[in-house]
Design a protein around this motif. Sequence first.
Motif, PDB file in Angstrom:
ATOM      1  N   UNK A  96       0.822  -1.204   0.000  1.00  0.00           N
ATOM      2  CA  UNK A  96       0.000   0.000   0.000  1.00  0.00           C
ATOM      3  C   UNK A  96       0.858   1.257   0.000  1.00  0.00           C
ATOM      4  N   UNK A  97       1.919   1.266   0.782  1.00  0.00           N
ATOM      5  CA  UNK A  97       2.817   2.427   0.829  1.00  0.00           C
ATOM      6  C   UNK A  97       3.443   2.694  -0.540  1.00  0.00           C
ATOM      7  N   UNK A  98       3.828   1.637  -1.228  1.00  0.00           N
ATOM      8  CA  UNK A  98       4.426   1.792  -2.568  1.00  0.00           C
ATOM      9  C   UNK A  98       3.390   2.316  -3.570  1.00  0.00           C
ATOM     10  N   UNK A  99       2.165   1.860  -3.432  1.00  0.00           N
ATOM     11  CA  UNK A  99       1.118   2.311  -4.356  1.00  0.00           C
ATOM     12  C   UNK A  99       0.810   3.789  -4.153  1.00  0.00           C
ATOM     13  N   UNK A 100       0.797   4.233  -2.917  1.00  0.00           N
ATOM     14  CA  UNK A 100       0.590   5.660  -2.653  1.00  0.00           C
ATOM     15  C   UNK A 100       1.720   6.474  -3.268  1.00  0.00           C
ATOM     16  N   UNK A 101       2.943   5.995  -3.128  1.00  0.00           N
ATOM     17  CA  UNK A 101       4.098   6.700  -3.704  1.00  0.00           C
ATOM     18  C   UNK A 101       3.985   6.777  -5.223  1.00  0.00           C
ATOM     19  N   UNK A 108      -6.399  -2.208  -3.405  1.00  0.00           N
ATOM     20  CA  UNK A 108      -6.611  -2.020  -4.836  1.00  0.00           C
ATOM     21  C   UNK A 108      -6.111  -0.647  -5.261  1.00  0.00           C
ATOM     22  N   UNK A 109      -5.700  -0.552  -6.504  1.00  0.00           N
ATOM     23  CA  UNK A 109      -5.326   0.734  -7.089  1.00  0.00           C
ATOM     24  C   UNK A 109      -5.889   0.819  -8.498  1.00  0.00           C
ATOM     25  N   UNK A 110      -6.381   1.973  -8.820  1.00  0.00           N
ATOM     26  CA  UNK A 110      -6.784   2.312 -10.191  1.00  0.00           C
ATOM     27  C   UNK A 110      -5.852   3.424 -10.611  1.00  0.00           C
ATOM     28  N   UNK A 111      -5.041   3.192 -11.622  1.00  0.00           N
ATOM     29  CA  UNK A 111      -4.037   4.185 -12.012  1.00  0.00           C
ATOM     30  C   UNK A 111      -3.805   4.100 -13.516  1.00  0.00           C
ATOM     31  N   UNK A 112      -3.959   5.237 -14.191  1.00  0.00           N
ATOM     32  CA  UNK A 112      -3.740   5.247 -15.631  1.00  0.00           C
ATOM     33  C   UNK A 112      -4.537   6.350 -16.312  1.00  0.00           C
ATOM     34  N   UNK A 113      -4.486   6.395 -17.639  1.00  0.00           N
ATOM     35  CA  UNK A 113      -5.244   7.393 -18.411  1.00  0.00           C
ATOM     36  C   UNK A 113      -6.636   6.857 -18.734  1.00  0.00           C
ATOM     37  N   UNK A 114      -7.659   7.541 -18.269  1.00  0.00           N
ATOM     38  CA  UNK A 114      -9.015   7.028 -18.448  1.00  0.00           C
ATOM     39  C   UNK A 114      -9.960   8.048 -19.090  1.00  0.00           C
ATOM     40  N   UNK A 144      -5.487   8.503 -10.337  1.00  0.00           N
ATOM     41  CA  UNK A 144      -5.168   7.378  -9.454  1.00  0.00           C
ATOM     42  C   UNK A 144      -6.096   7.375  -8.256  1.00  0.00           C
ATOM     43  N   UNK A 145      -6.596   6.192  -7.917  1.00  0.00           N
ATOM     44  CA  UNK A 145      -7.364   5.955  -6.697  1.00  0.00           C
ATOM     45  C   UNK A 145      -6.675   4.802  -5.966  1.00  0.00           C
ATOM     46  N   UNK A 146      -6.201   5.046  -4.765  1.00  0.00           N
ATOM     47  CA  UNK A 146      -5.636   3.979  -3.944  1.00  0.00           C
ATOM     48  C   UNK A 146      -6.646   3.683  -2.846  1.00  0.00           C
ATOM     49  N   UNK A 147      -7.027   2.412  -2.711  1.00  0.00           N
ATOM     50  CA  UNK A 147      -8.154   2.074  -1.835  1.00  0.00           C
ATOM     51  C   UNK A 147      -7.895   0.801  -1.037  1.00  0.00           C
ATOM     52  N   UNK A 148      -8.682   0.674   0.035  1.00  0.00           N
ATOM     53  CA  UNK A 148      -8.745  -0.565   0.806  1.00  0.00           C
ATOM     54  C   UNK A 148     -10.161  -1.117   0.640  1.00  0.00           C
ATOM     55  N   UNK A 160      -8.012  15.289   2.436  1.00  0.00           N
ATOM     56  CA  UNK A 160      -6.628  15.008   2.811  1.00  0.00           C
ATOM     57  C   UNK A 160      -6.595  13.571   3.302  1.00  0.00           C
ATOM     58  N   UNK A 161      -5.444  12.939   3.166  1.00  0.00           N
ATOM     59  CA  UNK A 161      -5.331  11.510   3.405  1.00  0.00           C
ATOM     60  C   UNK A 161      -4.234  11.220   4.425  1.00  0.00           C
ATOM     61  N   UNK A 162      -4.605  10.972   5.685  1.00  0.00           N
ATOM     62  CA  UNK A 162      -3.607  10.706   6.725  1.00  0.00           C
ATOM     63  C   UNK A 162      -2.678   9.547   6.404  1.00  0.00           C
ATOM     64  N   UNK A 163      -3.187   8.507   5.769  1.00  0.00           N
ATOM     65  CA  UNK A 163      -2.339   7.352   5.458  1.00  0.00           C
ATOM     66  C   UNK A 163      -1.297   7.672   4.393  1.00  0.00           C
ATOM     67  N   UNK A 164      -1.487   8.812   3.694  1.00  0.00           N
ATOM     68  CA  UNK A 164      -0.500   9.252   2.701  1.00  0.00           C
ATOM     69  C   UNK A 164       0.374  10.371   3.265  1.00  0.00           C
ATOM     70  N   UNK A 165       0.263  10.592   4.571  1.00  0.00           N
ATOM     71  CA  UNK A 165       1.082  11.618   5.203  1.00  0.00           C
ATOM     72  C   UNK A 165       0.531  13.013   5.076  1.00  0.00           C
TER      73      UNK A 165
END
Length: 584
Positions: free
Chosen positions: A92-97, A265-271, A287-291, A578-583
């Motif tokens: 998850x940390x890598x996906x947020x990055x 899950x992550x949704x990332x790309x040109x849509x 990009x959407x990073x989700x649990x 704002x997203x605490x899990x992303x700092x």
Amino acid sequence: MLRHLVATSSLVFLASACGSSSSAPSETPPVPSASLPTPPASLVSGAGDTSGASGSTPKKGAPSVAERVKQFAPVKLTADVSKLPPSEKAALDKLIAAAKLIDPLFARQAYRDNVNVRAKLVTDTSPEGKAKLEYFDIMRGPWDRQDHFKPFAIDRERPKGAGFYPEDLTADDFRAYVAAHPAEKAKLEAERTVISREGDKLVATPYSEAYAEWLKPAAGLLLEAAKLTSDKTLKTFLTTRAAAFSSNDYYASDKAWMDLDGLVEITIGPYETYEDDLLGRKASYEAFVTVADPAASAKLARYKKLLPAMEAHLPIPKEVQTKRGAASPIRVVDLVFTAGDARKSVQTIAFNLPNDERVRKEKGAKKVMLRNLIEKKFDVILRPIAERVLVPAQLENLSAEAFFDEVLFHELSHSLGPAFVNANGKKTEVRVVLGASYSAVEEAKADVMGAYNILYMIERGELPKELHDKLLVSYFAGLLRGVRFGVAEAHGQGNALQINRYLEEGAVSFDDASGRFSIDLPKLEASIGKLVHDLCMLQATGDKAGVDAALAKYGVESAPIAKATSGLTGIPVDVTPSYPLAGE
């Protein structure tokens, strides 16, 4: 996406864009449009007075930039990650990055000079300068997305082609060049190329090259996450999507994304193509990073099996109905980070992807419900709006459950209805034929069809009868929320179209003295069916002139809309997350 406002798209209630997308493909080409029934003249006639339902009202005393900033309420969005295995927390940390790299990329897609404009704003430390910088970051550029893209931090108009084309290029110029250079047509019109000039030539550069500065490190982070996760479906998607960032071919990774079935899950790309107001072709990165919540998702899975029944029940001829892939998973997730096209102005609360019709034909489309954001918007925005603009007697039917269902069925409805038309003897996607006009009419279609399909589910016994009146009231209240996004935005314009049609048909009435709407529930139910038919037939016939006329007549800030929304002072237009899990 979408985006769904959008969209995103859209959505009655969707923010961006959300996540809207085109309808799924049919397995056989539709009959020629000349043999199809046409929409009624009332929908496609030119702009004119419709008893207070058309014509825009000039704004008086426009709010300052600082006041506009206050229209967006700060909210924190997070998810419970305590039960995630260590491997998934690390992934998850890598996906947020990786997702964070989408922001600088999208900034350049929205406007090629965005970085320089923002740098100048940073140097102005006056109260007005600070407000402009804050609003710039909300709008993702120097133009007000809520007010017809009027400039507030720059002295030039927004280029219709955003950052995808030369600023002075017109749609007619582009089409003329393509006609004169047919061998270059595919590259120039592709969704994932940036157009530039080299002398008298137009040159198409693949996204993989134009945005390599961000895509290459993002791909590296996706691969690192793939090594960490123990979820095979996530591992497959991340490796194929990393490859797509280099190849510019997203087909295999879109199919892999459809199969995601883990906790992260992550949704990332040109849509989505909302940013391209020139031709409606070029896709923006998001990009959407989700649990995920597997149990909540499982409860909704039954609806994907009912999509064929919903398609067959549409009030349109059988020959323009479609068949599509049967997978169509539904996922309930909580957001932990968004970026790019997913984090501009109005925030998407659900989306329906991918947009690739080949994938839709094979596997359908996935509907993703952003639960924590949906709940936040109902409490912070929708309920306070309804309390001010609906007659008190109807407030008892305002329902968070109905709001969630409308969001869900909006996304389901993006996968229903016409997908292709025969244009010049060639089977062509509706979105291509309608061009920049497609997004607004598609968002309106998904909104009203979502309500239509919920009523059908109630009729079938799939949903309780007690939801009937709650759905109608909550659906209309959601339109009043969405129209505040502004009619320059696809979801906002689609919401205005619906409101003004219902005013014209007497399904709702507006009392100018009180500034409140009253809903005639039986008439609204009948009007919903009519509007589903009319919008679907405009799409089925590829009638761009009819779509443009309908948007010009109904997709406007009519006097009732202006009066009602002017009384919503103090209620946020949307939220800034704002997203605490992303700092954050």
